[in-house]
Scaffold this motif. Structure first.
Motif, mmCIF file in Angstrom:
data_model
loop_
_atom_site.group_PDB
_atom_site.id
_atom_site.type_symbol
_atom_site.label_atom_id
_atom_site.label_comp_id
_atom_site.label_asym_id
_atom_site.label_seq_id
_atom_site.Cartn_x
_atom_site.Cartn_y
_atom_site.Cartn_z
ATOM 1 N N LEU A 1 0.725 -1.154 -0.088
ATOM 2 C CA LEU A 1 -0.063 0.217 -0.064
ATOM 3 C C LEU A 1 0.873 1.306 0.140
ATOM 4 O O LEU A 1 0.608 2.178 -0.551
ATOM 5 C CB LEU A 1 -0.772 -0.200 1.212
ATOM 6 N N ALA A 2 1.913 1.121 0.508
ATOM 7 C CA ALA A 2 2.832 2.242 0.741
ATOM 8 C C ALA A 2 3.324 2.890 -0.583
ATOM 9 O O ALA A 2 3.400 3.708 -1.261
ATOM 10 C CB ALA A 2 4.082 2.180 1.723
ATOM 11 N N PHE A 3 3.999 1.442 -1.565
ATOM 12 C CA PHE A 3 4.292 1.643 -2.814
ATOM 13 C C PHE A 3 3.090 2.416 -3.857
ATOM 14 O O PHE A 3 3.449 2.974 -4.613
ATOM 15 C CB PHE A 3 4.902 0.337 -3.186
ATOM 16 N N MET A 4 2.149 1.651 -3.506
ATOM 17 C CA MET A 4 0.834 2.014 -4.333
ATOM 18 C C MET A 4 0.654 3.692 -4.150
ATOM 19 O O MET A 4 0.447 4.439 -5.131
ATOM 20 C CB MET A 4 -0.262 1.323 -4.212
ATOM 21 N N ALA A 5 0.537 4.210 -2.905
ATOM 22 C CA ALA A 5 0.297 5.461 -2.671
ATOM 23 C C ALA A 5 1.453 6.534 -3.145
ATOM 24 O O ALA A 5 1.132 7.544 -3.763
ATOM 25 C CB ALA A 5 0.448 5.775 -1.073
ATOM 26 N N ALA A 6 2.713 5.952 -3.261
ATOM 27 C CA ALA A 6 3.828 6.672 -3.374
ATOM 28 C C ALA A 6 3.678 6.489 -5.047
ATOM 29 O O ALA A 6 3.954 7.789 -5.641
ATOM 30 C CB ALA A 6 5.070 5.997 -3.029
ATOM 31 N N ALA A 7 3.444 5.634 -5.760
ATOM 32 C CA ALA A 7 3.385 5.610 -7.297
ATOM 33 C C ALA A 7 2.112 6.615 -7.716
ATOM 34 O O ALA A 7 2.290 7.209 -8.571
ATOM 35 C CB ALA A 7 3.165 4.226 -7.693
ATOM 36 N N ARG B 1 10.659 7.702 0.189
ATOM 37 C CA ARG B 1 10.644 8.339 1.144
ATOM 38 C C ARG B 1 10.056 9.603 0.894
ATOM 39 O O ARG B 1 9.007 10.151 1.598
ATOM 40 C CB ARG B 1 11.963 8.654 2.077
ATOM 41 N N ALA B 2 10.383 10.430 0.024
ATOM 42 C CA ALA B 2 10.071 11.496 -0.505
ATOM 43 C C ALA B 2 8.454 11.893 -0.877
ATOM 44 O O ALA B 2 7.573 12.800 -0.085
ATOM 45 C CB ALA B 2 10.774 12.284 -1.459
ATOM 46 N N SER B 3 7.837 10.688 -1.506
ATOM 47 C CA SER B 3 6.800 10.623 -1.737
ATOM 48 C C SER B 3 5.842 10.379 -0.629
ATOM 49 O O SER B 3 4.594 10.716 -0.529
ATOM 50 C CB SER B 3 6.340 9.696 -2.951
ATOM 51 N N LEU B 4 6.093 9.404 0.242
ATOM 52 C CA LEU B 4 5.334 9.028 1.420
ATOM 53 C C LEU B 4 5.309 10.122 2.420
ATOM 54 O O LEU B 4 4.463 10.335 2.974
ATOM 55 C CB LEU B 4 6.002 7.883 1.930
ATOM 56 N N VAL B 5 6.332 10.566 2.727
ATOM 57 C CA VAL B 5 6.379 11.851 3.536
ATOM 58 C C VAL B 5 5.749 13.138 2.934
ATOM 59 O O VAL B 5 4.885 13.754 3.740
ATOM 60 C CB VAL B 5 7.722 12.438 4.017
ATOM 61 N N GLY B 6 5.696 13.205 1.564
ATOM 62 C CA GLY B 6 4.793 14.218 1.332
ATOM 63 C C GLY B 6 3.492 14.116 1.197
ATOM 64 O O GLY B 6 2.523 14.736 1.062
ATOM 65 N N LEU B 7 3.042 12.611 1.230
ATOM 66 C CA LEU B 7 1.482 12.232 1.599
ATOM 67 C C LEU B 7 1.205 12.422 3.092
ATOM 68 O O LEU B 7 -0.014 12.031 3.666
ATOM 69 C CB LEU B 7 1.285 10.948 1.202
ATOM 70 N N GLY B 8 2.160 12.972 3.868
ATOM 71 C CA GLY B 8 1.866 13.111 5.316
ATOM 72 C C GLY B 8 2.043 11.957 6.272
ATOM 73 O O GLY B 8 1.648 11.843 7.642
ATOM 74 N N LEU B 9 2.649 10.917 5.718
ATOM 75 C CA LEU B 9 3.125 9.646 6.466
ATOM 76 C C LEU B 9 4.249 10.228 7.482
ATOM 77 O O LEU B 9 5.134 10.676 6.911
ATOM 78 C CB LEU B 9 3.208 8.533 5.745
ATOM 79 N N PRO B 10 4.205 9.653 8.698
ATOM 80 C CA PRO B 10 5.348 9.972 9.530
ATOM 81 C C PRO B 10 6.743 9.256 9.111
ATOM 82 O O PRO B 10 6.546 8.027 8.782
ATOM 83 C CB PRO B 10 4.834 9.647 10.990
ATOM 84 N N ASP B 11 7.813 10.106 9.440
ATOM 85 C CA ASP B 11 8.985 9.447 8.962
ATOM 86 C C ASP B 11 9.605 8.929 10.253
ATOM 87 O O ASP B 11 10.420 7.867 10.298
ATOM 88 C CB ASP B 11 9.994 10.409 8.258
#
Length: 110
Positions: A49-55, A100-110
């Motif tokens: 799901l993380a990869f899908m969200a980032a893609a 990382r940039a895409s997931l953090v950009g979606l507001g997910l905590p690093d």
């Protein structure tokens, strides 16, 4: 190639085949196909799901990326980008940095 061949040979292939193909497509920069492949999983996990969200985010599909983020957090409410990335086998740091940039950009905590 081998996973695609395996999906053709086994009509009842497991989700991890799809997961591997989606991750490889993302790593190659083919976000549209990566998201399409990962969307076919019958039992997605937090990484898929993380990869899908980032893609989806990288492809400019903000609404679908936000929906994938919601699914991710419903499945793994304590998801952290850094913990997800620590478990990934990429030798090329640019792939991990992009994810990382895409997931953090979606507001997910690093």
């Amino acid at each position: 190639d081998k996973l695609r061949q395996a999906t053709r040979l086994n009509p009842f292939y497991p989700d991890w085949y799809t997961w591997g193909i989606g991750m490889a497509l993302y790593a190659q920069g083919d976000c549209v196909e990566a998201a399409n492949e990962l969307a076919q999983m019958t039992q997605p996990n937090d990484q898929s799901l993380a990869f899908m969200a980032a893609a989806l985010a990288e492809d400019g599909q903000a609404k679908k990326a936000a929906d994938a983020r919601i699914k991710l957090l419903a499945l793994a409410p304590h998801f952290e980008v850094s913990r997800c990335l620590d478990a990934l086998p990429f030798c090329d740091a640019s792939i991990t940095d992009r994810l990382r940039a895409s997931l953090v950009g979606l507001g997910l905590p690093d």
